[in-house]
Design a protein around this motif. Structure first.
Motif, PDB file in Angstrom:
ATOM      1  N   ASP A  39      -5.616  32.043  -9.886  1.00  0.00           N
ATOM      2  CA  ASP A  39      -4.737  33.046  -9.137  1.00  0.00           C
ATOM      3  C   ASP A  39      -5.762  34.351  -9.044  1.00  0.00           C
ATOM      4  O   ASP A  39      -7.080  34.072  -9.283  1.00  0.00           O
ATOM      5  CB  ASP A  39      -3.579  33.259  -9.761  1.00  0.00           C
ATOM      6  CG  ASP A  39      -3.687  33.707 -11.468  1.00  0.00           C
ATOM      7  OD1 ASP A  39      -4.730  34.163 -11.852  1.00  0.00           O
ATOM      8  OD2 ASP A  39      -2.760  33.748 -12.093  1.00  0.00           O
ATOM      9  N   MET A  40      -5.379  35.248  -8.495  1.00  0.00           N
ATOM     10  CA  MET A  40      -6.187  36.434  -8.516  1.00  0.00           C
ATOM     11  C   MET A  40      -6.830  36.947  -9.623  1.00  0.00           C
ATOM     12  O   MET A  40      -7.923  37.255  -9.667  1.00  0.00           O
ATOM     13  CB  MET A  40      -5.456  37.728  -7.830  1.00  0.00           C
ATOM     14  CG  MET A  40      -5.088  37.610  -6.369  1.00  0.00           C
ATOM     15  SD  MET A  40      -6.673  37.765  -5.357  1.00  0.00           S
ATOM     16  CE  MET A  40      -7.239  39.403  -5.665  1.00  0.00           C
TER      17      MET A  40
ATOM     18  N   MET B 282     -11.497  33.708  -1.707  1.00  0.00           N
ATOM     19  CA  MET B 282     -11.403  35.085  -2.230  1.00  0.00           C
ATOM     20  C   MET B 282     -10.318  35.971  -1.082  1.00  0.00           C
ATOM     21  O   MET B 282      -9.661  36.634  -1.699  1.00  0.00           O
ATOM     22  CB  MET B 282     -12.823  35.548  -2.260  1.00  0.00           C
ATOM     23  CG  MET B 282     -13.457  35.196  -3.782  1.00  0.00           C
ATOM     24  SD  MET B 282     -14.792  36.094  -3.821  1.00  0.00           S
ATOM     25  CE  MET B 282     -16.122  35.292  -2.669  1.00  0.00           C
ATOM     26  N   ASP B 283     -10.529  35.443   0.041  1.00  0.00           N
ATOM     27  CA  ASP B 283      -9.851  36.143   1.107  1.00  0.00           C
ATOM     28  C   ASP B 283      -8.344  35.295   1.088  1.00  0.00           C
ATOM     29  O   ASP B 283      -7.335  36.148   1.603  1.00  0.00           O
ATOM     30  CB  ASP B 283     -10.447  36.189   2.425  1.00  0.00           C
ATOM     31  CG  ASP B 283     -11.550  37.104   2.365  1.00  0.00           C
ATOM     32  OD1 ASP B 283     -11.647  37.927   1.628  1.00  0.00           O
ATOM     33  OD2 ASP B 283     -12.682  36.484   3.222  1.00  0.00           O
ATOM     34  N   TRP B 284      -8.289  34.149   0.905  1.00  0.00           N
ATOM     35  CA  TRP B 284      -7.267  33.225   1.073  1.00  0.00           C
ATOM     36  C   TRP B 284      -6.143  33.095  -0.220  1.00  0.00           C
ATOM     37  O   TRP B 284      -4.847  33.524   0.212  1.00  0.00           O
ATOM     38  CB  TRP B 284      -7.577  31.843   1.178  1.00  0.00           C
ATOM     39  CG  TRP B 284      -6.686  30.924   1.818  1.00  0.00           C
ATOM     40  CD1 TRP B 284      -6.343  30.796   2.993  1.00  0.00           C
ATOM     41  CD2 TRP B 284      -5.883  29.815   1.000  1.00  0.00           C
ATOM     42  NE1 TRP B 284      -4.920  29.707   3.103  1.00  0.00           N
ATOM     43  CE2 TRP B 284      -4.915  29.331   1.930  1.00  0.00           C
ATOM     44  CE3 TRP B 284      -5.902  29.442  -0.283  1.00  0.00           C
ATOM     45  CZ2 TRP B 284      -4.174  28.000   1.403  1.00  0.00           C
ATOM     46  CZ3 TRP B 284      -5.153  28.439  -0.989  1.00  0.00           C
ATOM     47  CH2 TRP B 284      -4.419  27.828   0.076  1.00  0.00           C
ATOM     48  N   ILE B 285      -6.562  33.597  -1.167  1.00  0.00           N
ATOM     49  CA  ILE B 285      -5.350  33.483  -2.210  1.00  0.00           C
ATOM     50  C   ILE B 285      -4.832  34.651  -2.184  1.00  0.00           C
ATOM     51  O   ILE B 285      -5.188  35.693  -2.098  1.00  0.00           O
ATOM     52  CB  ILE B 285      -6.316  33.197  -3.471  1.00  0.00           C
ATOM     53  CG1 ILE B 285      -5.469  32.745  -4.661  1.00  0.00           C
ATOM     54  CG2 ILE B 285      -7.152  34.529  -3.984  1.00  0.00           C
ATOM     55  CD1 ILE B 285      -5.907  32.342  -6.004  1.00  0.00           C
TER      56      ILE B 285
ATOM     57  N   GLN C  15       4.438  29.321   0.506  1.00  0.00           N
ATOM     58  CA  GLN C  15       5.154  30.226   1.542  1.00  0.00           C
ATOM     59  C   GLN C  15       4.328  31.222   2.118  1.00  0.00           C
ATOM     60  O   GLN C  15       4.368  31.510   3.438  1.00  0.00           O
ATOM     61  CB  GLN C  15       6.467  30.800   0.727  1.00  0.00           C
ATOM     62  CG  GLN C  15       7.326  31.755   1.609  1.00  0.00           C
ATOM     63  CD  GLN C  15       8.572  32.143   1.041  1.00  0.00           C
ATOM     64  OE1 GLN C  15       8.395  32.165  -0.509  1.00  0.00           O
ATOM     65  NE2 GLN C  15       9.743  32.488   1.401  1.00  0.00           N
ATOM     66  N   GLU C  16       3.505  31.793   1.371  1.00  0.00           N
ATOM     67  CA  GLU C  16       2.691  32.778   1.914  1.00  0.00           C
ATOM     68  C   GLU C  16       1.660  32.144   3.020  1.00  0.00           C
ATOM     69  O   GLU C  16       1.277  32.833   3.952  1.00  0.00           O
ATOM     70  CB  GLU C  16       2.080  33.466   0.830  1.00  0.00           C
ATOM     71  CG  GLU C  16       1.054  34.751   1.353  1.00  0.00           C
ATOM     72  CD  GLU C  16       1.508  35.775   1.485  1.00  0.00           C
ATOM     73  OE1 GLU C  16       1.308  36.717   2.111  1.00  0.00           O
ATOM     74  OE2 GLU C  16       2.744  35.961   1.189  1.00  0.00           O
ATOM     75  N   LYS C  17       1.202  31.055   2.697  1.00  0.00           N
ATOM     76  CA  LYS C  17       0.175  30.582   3.766  1.00  0.00           C
ATOM     77  C   LYS C  17       0.675  29.353   4.342  1.00  0.00           C
ATOM     78  O   LYS C  17       0.397  28.395   4.793  1.00  0.00           O
ATOM     79  CB  LYS C  17      -1.153  29.921   2.844  1.00  0.00           C
ATOM     80  CG  LYS C  17      -1.777  30.941   2.045  1.00  0.00           C
ATOM     81  CD  LYS C  17      -2.449  31.898   2.661  1.00  0.00           C
ATOM     82  CE  LYS C  17      -2.937  33.236   2.338  1.00  0.00           C
ATOM     83  NZ  LYS C  17      -3.779  34.099   2.999  1.00  0.00           N
ATOM     84  N   TRP C  18       2.112  29.596   4.922  1.00  0.00           N
ATOM     85  CA  TRP C  18       2.894  28.528   5.750  1.00  0.00           C
ATOM     86  C   TRP C  18       2.028  28.091   6.775  1.00  0.00           C
ATOM     87  O   TRP C  18       2.012  26.846   7.225  1.00  0.00           O
ATOM     88  CB  TRP C  18       4.178  28.985   5.884  1.00  0.00           C
ATOM     89  CG  TRP C  18       5.132  28.081   6.450  1.00  0.00           C
ATOM     90  CD1 TRP C  18       5.330  27.927   8.019  1.00  0.00           C
ATOM     91  CD2 TRP C  18       6.079  27.363   5.796  1.00  0.00           C
ATOM     92  NE1 TRP C  18       6.254  26.864   8.048  1.00  0.00           N
ATOM     93  CE2 TRP C  18       6.673  26.484   6.599  1.00  0.00           C
ATOM     94  CE3 TRP C  18       6.346  27.026   4.643  1.00  0.00           C
ATOM     95  CZ2 TRP C  18       7.875  25.771   6.363  1.00  0.00           C
ATOM     96  CZ3 TRP C  18       7.143  26.113   4.062  1.00  0.00           C
ATOM     97  CH2 TRP C  18       7.864  25.327   4.992  1.00  0.00           C
ATOM     98  N   ASP C  19       1.611  28.958   7.571  1.00  0.00           N
ATOM     99  CA  ASP C  19       0.880  28.448   8.866  1.00  0.00           C
ATOM    100  C   ASP C  19      -0.536  27.675   8.548  1.00  0.00           C
ATOM    101  O   ASP C  19      -0.654  26.849   9.344  1.00  0.00           O
ATOM    102  CB  ASP C  19       0.240  29.882   9.478  1.00  0.00           C
ATOM    103  CG  ASP C  19       1.528  30.690  10.247  1.00  0.00           C
ATOM    104  OD1 ASP C  19       2.529  30.128  10.187  1.00  0.00           O
ATOM    105  OD2 ASP C  19       1.466  31.629  10.457  1.00  0.00           O
ATOM    106  N   ASP C  20      -1.204  28.079   7.344  1.00  0.00           N
ATOM    107  CA  ASP C  20      -2.282  27.115   7.038  1.00  0.00           C
ATOM    108  C   ASP C  20      -1.929  25.751   6.554  1.00  0.00           C
ATOM    109  O   ASP C  20      -2.533  24.759   6.832  1.00  0.00           O
ATOM    110  CB  ASP C  20      -3.035  27.841   5.951  1.00  0.00           C
ATOM    111  CG  ASP C  20      -3.645  29.036   6.434  1.00  0.00           C
ATOM    112  OD1 ASP C  20      -4.078  29.046   7.678  1.00  0.00           O
ATOM    113  OD2 ASP C  20      -4.071  29.863   5.828  1.00  0.00           O
ATOM    114  N   LEU C  21      -0.785  25.643   5.602  1.00  0.00           N
ATOM    115  CA  LEU C  21      -0.302  24.380   4.996  1.00  0.00           C
ATOM    116  C   LEU C  21       0.825  23.524   5.739  1.00  0.00           C
ATOM    117  O   LEU C  21       0.719  22.420   5.347  1.00  0.00           O
ATOM    118  CB  LEU C  21       0.077  24.773   3.696  1.00  0.00           C
ATOM    119  CG  LEU C  21      -1.030  25.361   2.813  1.00  0.00           C
ATOM    120  CD1 LEU C  21      -0.590  25.763   1.320  1.00  0.00           C
ATOM    121  CD2 LEU C  21      -2.281  24.545   2.483  1.00  0.00           C
ATOM    122  N   VAL C  22       1.272  24.182   6.765  1.00  0.00           N
ATOM    123  CA  VAL C  22       2.303  23.485   7.197  1.00  0.00           C
ATOM    124  C   VAL C  22       2.269  23.706   8.747  1.00  0.00           C
ATOM    125  O   VAL C  22       2.159  22.652   9.269  1.00  0.00           O
ATOM    126  CB  VAL C  22       3.784  24.096   7.143  1.00  0.00           C
ATOM    127  CG1 VAL C  22       4.929  23.299   7.704  1.00  0.00           C
ATOM    128  CG2 VAL C  22       4.114  24.034   5.511  1.00  0.00           C
TER     129      VAL C  22
END
Length: 398
Positions: A154-155, A189-192, A239-246
């Motif tokens: 995580d961060m 580093m930008d994605w998490i 949920q935060e990266k929904w567009d990337d993972l879904v």
């Protein structure tokens, strides 16, 4: 366990013929690699069958118990790999072509942990199996600590890795696997996100694979390999990266895709695993049921419903394809088989779980705190010791 079977007809006497099964132990696979995951799935599904049907006669059969013990003894055999995780070669799991996952991929560790948990429930305990049960408990304790402690990012953890000192020589070393901070890819580093994290794809000495592998993370939640807090963080990230993972179709098998020279070198320029296709960042609807199960376990049913609604709009229209291509899962996979059995089964299972969420508890495992009583790990600066439940919980839940 074989990955698949072919049915062939053989002549017996005269005009009499009989159908027999020909098992495939990797001879017909693309990489000619024997599957590691099929035996683990068999144990998981054997337990699920008993729980759902209340018919335990199958798992109690002598031949089934013999098969169960053979798989466990094989997986628990001492070796020269990185104990306690299970060593496998590239192409021996759901990702059955070259994708740079040789070593200790998360998917196998999560299935291994789940299979061991299930085995304790269905193994008939006798004087002969007492040592096997003891070995299972020891491995479960060690494996859960190993994955929770060393695979988690995580961060906060990323900042620690970013400032790692390398080539330390002592029991007090913080950087236990000699990871060089220069290995951290710029994308991660930008994605998490600030409030989210995940279990990395692979860990070996001097190597961390920071890719997000969906099946391994979801099954870690389902089996309680990840802690409660880690499980919440994984779903927060999704949920935060929904567009990337879904995107347009749930769910990415891994993120991000290998591209350019990295794709050519690691996959061998595999024409099926081009960037954002098939195993290389493709979207697999069959992962929907596991996502649903993980969401129900964590009380995030609205996330599962959102993904199921998305799939329901497209899958029947698109003839139930095996996988989808492109970064957002917008196009049907260029070599996808239509009316794919596990696409249909995954969707139906997801719908049934959403309709009857109380049934989900039969398929997942809750945290086993007794395992933490016997965890041997390096919690203190003074070296290895047996940790108490309180010490273990404080270490892994923070």
């Amino acid at each position: 366990m074989p990955a698949s079977f072919k049915v062939r007809t053989v002549a017996i006497d005269g005009d009499t013929q009989e159908e027999v099964l020909d098992p495939d132990f990797g001879e017909s696979a693309i990489g000619r690699v024997a599957p590691v995951d099929s035996g683990l799935w068999w144990i998981i599904l054997l337990r699920a069958y008993g729980k759902i049907t209340c018919d335990y006669s199958l798992q109690e059969r002598v031949d089934v118990q013999t098969g169960l013990k053979m798989i466990l003894k094989l997986c628990l055999t001492d070796g020269f790999d990185m104990f306690p995780s299970l060593l496998v070669t590239d192409g021996s799991c759901m990702i059955d072509r070259r994708m740079g996952i040789h070593g200790h991929p998360l998917e196998i560790q999560a299935l291994f942990y789940s299979a061991l948990r299930c085995s304790r429930e269905i193994l008939v305990v006798t004087d002969e199996t007492n040592d096997l049960v003891r070995a299972i408990n020891n491995r479960l304790s060690a494996l859960s600590f190993h994955i929770r402690q060393y695979y988690w990012v995580d961060m906060k953890k990323m900042n620690e890795i970013y400032r790692y000192k390398t080539e330390e020589y002592s029991m007090d070393a913080i950087n236990k696997f000699n990871i060089y901070p220069e290995q951290i890819p710029f994308w991660v580093m930008d994605w998490i996100p600030e409030k989210g994290g995940y279990l990395i794809g692979n860990l070996q000495p001097a190597h961390m694979d920071f890719r997000f592998f969906t099946l391994g993370n979801l099954w870690s939640i389902i089996s309680s390999l990840s802690t409660q807090k880690q499980s919440e963080s994984i779903l927060n990230l999704m949920q935060e990266k929904w567009d990337d993972l879904v995107g347009h179709m749930p769910l990415k098998i891994c993120y991000p895709a290998l591209d350019n020279e990295e794709w050519r070198i690691i996959t061998g320029s595999d024409p099926k695993n081009t960037p954002w296709s098939y195993h290389n960042g493709g979207s697999w609807p069959t992962l929907l049921w596991q996502f649903t199960l993980a969401c129900i376990k964590m009380g995030r049913i609205e996330l599962a419903q959102k993904a199921a609604d998305l799939a329901e709009k497209r899958l029947p229209v698109d003839s139930w394809p095996e996988y989808y291509d492109t970064r957002s899962g917008k196009f049907i996979g260029k070599q996808a088989r239509m009316y794919q059995t596990w696409t249909i089964a995954g969707f139906l299972t997801s719908k049934m779980l959403l309709k009857n969420p109380e049934k989900a508890s039969m398929l997942f495992c809750e945290e086993d705190y007794d395992l933490l009583e016997y965890c041997v790990c390096g919690l203190s600066q003074r070296g290895r010791k047996k940790c108490s439940r309180i010490a273990a919980k404080s270490q892994i839940l923070v």
